[in-house]
Design an enzyme around this catalytic site. Structure first.
Site, PDB file in Angstrom:
ATOM      1  N   ASP A 144     -11.778 -35.192  15.864  1.00 21.66           N
ATOM      2  CA  ASP A 144     -10.326 -34.964  15.908  1.00 21.66           C
ATOM      3  C   ASP A 144      -9.656 -35.554  14.666  1.00 21.66           C
ATOM      4  O   ASP A 144      -8.725 -34.965  14.104  1.00 21.66           O
ATOM      5  CB  ASP A 144      -9.738 -35.593  17.181  1.00 21.66           C
ATOM      6  N   HIS A 176     -10.106 -36.656  24.322  1.00 21.68           N
ATOM      7  CA  HIS A 176     -10.700 -35.579  23.538  1.00 21.68           C
ATOM      8  C   HIS A 176     -10.685 -34.267  24.319  1.00 21.68           C
ATOM      9  O   HIS A 176     -11.725 -33.728  24.687  1.00 21.68           O
ATOM     10  CB  HIS A 176     -12.126 -35.951  23.108  1.00 21.68           C
TER      11      HIS A 176
HETATM   12  P1  NAD Z   1     -26.658 -27.347  22.370  1.00 18.01           P
HETATM   13  O1  NAD Z   1     -26.858 -26.587  23.621  1.00 18.01           O
HETATM   14  O2  NAD Z   1     -26.881 -26.654  21.076  1.00 18.01           O
HETATM   15  O3  NAD Z   1     -27.605 -28.629  22.363  1.00 18.01           O
HETATM   16  C1  NAD Z   1     -27.655 -29.511  23.440  1.00 18.01           C
HETATM   17  C2  NAD Z   1     -29.030 -30.131  23.474  1.00 18.01           C
HETATM   18  O4  NAD Z   1     -29.042 -31.037  24.590  1.00 18.01           O
HETATM   19  C3  NAD Z   1     -30.167 -29.110  23.704  1.00 18.01           C
HETATM   20  O5  NAD Z   1     -31.148 -29.270  22.709  1.00 18.01           O
HETATM   21  C4  NAD Z   1     -30.700 -29.477  25.072  1.00 18.01           C
HETATM   22  O6  NAD Z   1     -32.098 -29.290  25.214  1.00 18.01           O
HETATM   23  C5  NAD Z   1     -30.333 -30.956  25.138  1.00 18.01           C
HETATM   24  N1  NAD Z   1     -30.375 -31.492  26.492  1.00 18.01           N
HETATM   25  C6  NAD Z   1     -29.952 -30.930  27.651  1.00 18.01           C
HETATM   26  N2  NAD Z   1     -30.230 -31.747  28.686  1.00 18.01           N
HETATM   27  C7  NAD Z   1     -30.810 -32.846  28.164  1.00 18.01           C
HETATM   28  C8  NAD Z   1     -31.332 -34.037  28.720  1.00 18.01           C
HETATM   29  N3  NAD Z   1     -31.292 -34.274  30.028  1.00 18.01           N
HETATM   30  N4  NAD Z   1     -31.874 -34.943  27.881  1.00 18.01           N
HETATM   31  C9  NAD Z   1     -31.895 -34.728  26.547  1.00 18.01           C
HETATM   32  N5  NAD Z   1     -31.424 -33.619  25.966  1.00 18.01           N
HETATM   33  C10 NAD Z   1     -30.898 -32.687  26.769  1.00 18.01           C
HETATM   34  O7  NAD Z   1     -25.187 -27.967  22.418  1.00 18.01           O
HETATM   35  P2  NAD Z   1     -24.357 -28.644  21.218  1.00 18.01           P
HETATM   36  O8  NAD Z   1     -23.574 -27.608  20.508  1.00 18.01           O
HETATM   37  O9  NAD Z   1     -25.273 -29.518  20.431  1.00 18.01           O
HETATM   38  O10 NAD Z   1     -23.296 -29.535  22.050  1.00 18.01           O
HETATM   39  C11 NAD Z   1     -23.729 -30.624  22.815  1.00 18.01           C
HETATM   40  C12 NAD Z   1     -22.554 -31.291  23.531  1.00 18.01           C
HETATM   41  O11 NAD Z   1     -21.653 -31.877  22.587  1.00 18.01           O
HETATM   42  C13 NAD Z   1     -21.699 -30.346  24.371  1.00 18.01           C
HETATM   43  O12 NAD Z   1     -21.393 -30.950  25.591  1.00 18.01           O
HETATM   44  C14 NAD Z   1     -20.445 -30.161  23.545  1.00 18.01           C
HETATM   45  O13 NAD Z   1     -19.333 -29.806  24.325  1.00 18.01           O
HETATM   46  C15 NAD Z   1     -20.316 -31.527  22.944  1.00 18.01           C
HETATM   47  N6  NAD Z   1     -19.453 -31.628  21.751  1.00 18.01           N
HETATM   48  C16 NAD Z   1     -18.655 -32.721  21.640  1.00 18.01           C
HETATM   49  C17 NAD Z   1     -17.843 -32.894  20.535  1.00 18.01           C
HETATM   50  C18 NAD Z   1     -16.983 -34.111  20.391  1.00 18.01           C
HETATM   51  O14 NAD Z   1     -16.099 -34.113  19.528  1.00 18.01           O
HETATM   52  N7  NAD Z   1     -17.197 -35.165  21.139  1.00 18.01           N
HETATM   53  C19 NAD Z   1     -17.847 -31.913  19.523  1.00 18.01           C
HETATM   54  C20 NAD Z   1     -18.675 -30.813  19.662  1.00 18.01           C
HETATM   55  C21 NAD Z   1     -19.483 -30.669  20.793  1.00 18.01           C
HETATM   56  C1  LMR Z   2     -14.819 -29.902  19.790  1.00 13.83           C
HETATM   57  O1  LMR Z   2     -13.739 -30.491  19.760  1.00 13.83           O
HETATM   58  O2  LMR Z   2     -15.168 -29.123  18.881  1.00 13.83           O
HETATM   59  C2  LMR Z   2     -15.765 -30.140  20.921  1.00 13.83           C
HETATM   60  O3  LMR Z   2     -15.191 -30.928  21.902  1.00 13.83           O
HETATM   61  C3  LMR Z   2     -16.390 -28.908  21.454  1.00 13.83           C
HETATM   62  C4  LMR Z   2     -15.450 -28.037  22.227  1.00 13.83           C
HETATM   63  O4  LMR Z   2     -15.830 -27.606  23.327  1.00 13.83           O
HETATM   64  O5  LMR Z   2     -14.363 -27.739  21.743  1.00 13.83           O
END
Ligand code: NAD
Ligand code: LMR
Length: 337
Positions: A171, A198
């Site tokens: 953010d 967030h």
């Molecule tokens: P993705 O599906 O590409 O990758 C997620 C990974 O987690 C996969 O490789 C999967 O195998 C793994 N996984 C699932 N269960 C698991 C477990 N029990 N133990 C270990 N690994 C496990 O998803 P992504 O795009 O990498 O996003 C991941 C998360 O991050 C989502 O929840 C998304 O909303 C979040 N996110 C948060 C922010 C933030 O600003 N905080 C920003 C972007 C995404």
């Molecule tokens: C973001 O801000 O990009 C993450 O929290 C992923 C989402 O679901 O928007």
């Protein structure tokens, strides 16, 4: 070009970080969309000497690939639950981007059903195998997953509120980018605090406190548009990816910035301040993101909000009910209610 220069600077700097600051970092969800580029960036970090890459599958390949990069950290892949303990043992920082991402039309809270259980199980393992590690929680909905983590560690009797941190750096990264672009500023010299949580309206950029102050260049309508764009930044990416997930590359960058800040704090750097979502008493809700000083034990000091203008004060008031309900939902889940 600037980003490449930064990476090269980092890669060169690792020789100047003393060996007694050797640090182990574990990435849980390392084979995912965020996990892979984040693992790459942590391999380039001058502060990391051991990198443990854990996922339910796919990590041997990611680890083999990343391990060929000629930087300091040794890299090992761990796949499946029976290898989780080994991945976590001795970790100083654990970064958790495990879980499912959004598709168009979903809110972050729609991810709760799946991600709450994933985060609880992973944090339980952290509580058992590395109870002193700083946890960097990326998995959404962050407004609930951080309270889940806190409650899970409480139940294990190892909760330290200084060590559980929700990653809201993306953010801040977005607010800086959009603000600099609109005001015609050098983005590398811009800072914008972002407070709250967030998700949607709980994300509140404080442009009145932005540095440098560009109030004379931006109208109230500009600030309103910048605020809304920052709040909807995640959705902008989800829609552009059209069903193929959410932000991964900018998140990996933000996650690496934040993990490096945690490591610098652990190493005694006296001047590490980041916005992060933590247990907090600066508002009426028990978890809140604001500027925090990071030190040898994690959160060293939580700064107050400073003076808010009327627009920001209204934004703060509007977000609190949603934030409170997301927090309560997370705590109730972790308590098994
Ligand atoms: P993705 O599906 O590409 O990758 C997620 C990974 O987690 C996969 O490789 C999967 O195998 C793994 N996984 C699932 N269960 C698991 C477990 N029990 N133990 C270990 N690994 C496990 O998803 P992504 O795009 O990498 O996003 C991941 C998360 O991050 C989502 O929840 C998304 O909303 C979040 N996110 C948060 C922010 C933030 O600003 N905080 C920003 C972007 C995404
Ligand atoms: C973001 O801000 O990009 C993450 O929290 C992923 C989402 O679901 O928007």
């Amino acid at each position: 070009m600037q980003a490449i220069k930064e990476v090269v600077k980092h890669a060169r700097a690792f020789s100047s970080v003393p060996a007694h600051f050797d640090r182990k970092v574990a990435v849980l969800g390392a084979a995912g969309g965020i996990g892979q580029p984040l693992s790459l960036l942590m391999k380039l970090s001058p502060y990391v000497s051991e990198l443990a890459l854990y996922d339910i599958a796919g990590t041997p390949g990611v680890a083999a690939d990343v391990s060929h990069i000629n930087s300091k950290a040794t890299v090992k892949g761990y796949a499946g639950e029976d290898q989780l303990g080994e991945a976590l043992k001795g970790a100083d920082v654990v970064i958790i981007p495990a879980g499912v991402p959004r598709k168009p039309g979903m809110t972050r809270d729609d991810l709760f059903k799946i991600n709450a259980g994933i985060v609880r199980a992973l944090v339980e393992a952290c509580g058992k195998h590395c109870p002193k590690a700083l946890l960097n929680i990326i998995s959404n909905p962050v407004n609930s997953t951080v309270p889940i983590a806190a409650e899970t560690l409480k139940r294990l009797g190892v909760y330290d509120e200084k060590r559980v941190l929700g990653v809201t750096t993306l953010d801040v990264v977005r607010a800086k980018t959009f603000y600099a672009e609109k005001a015609g500023l050098d983005v590398s010299k811009v800072d914008v605090p972002v407070v709250g949580g967030h998700a949607g309206v709980t994300i509140l950029p404080l442009f009145s406190q932005a540095v440098p102050n560009a109030a004379n260049k931006l109208s109230e309508a500009d600030i309103d548009a910048l605020t809304k764009r920052t709040q909807d930044g995640g959705t902008e990416v989800v829609q552009a990816k059209a069903g193929k997930g959410s932000a991964t590359l900018s998140m990996a960058y933000a996650g690496a910035l934040f993990a490096d800040a945690c490591l610098r704090g652990l190493n005694g750097d006296p001047d590490v301040v980041e916005c992060t979502y933590v247990a907090s008493t600066i508002t009426e809700v028990p978890f809140f993101s604001s500027k925090v000083k990071l030190g040898k034990n994690g959160v060293e000091q939580i700064y107050g909000l400073g003076s808010l203008n009327d627009y920001e004060a209204a934004g703060l008031k509007a977000m609190l009910p949603e934030l409170r309900s997301s927090i309560e939902k997370g705590i109730a889940f972790a308590k098994g209610e």
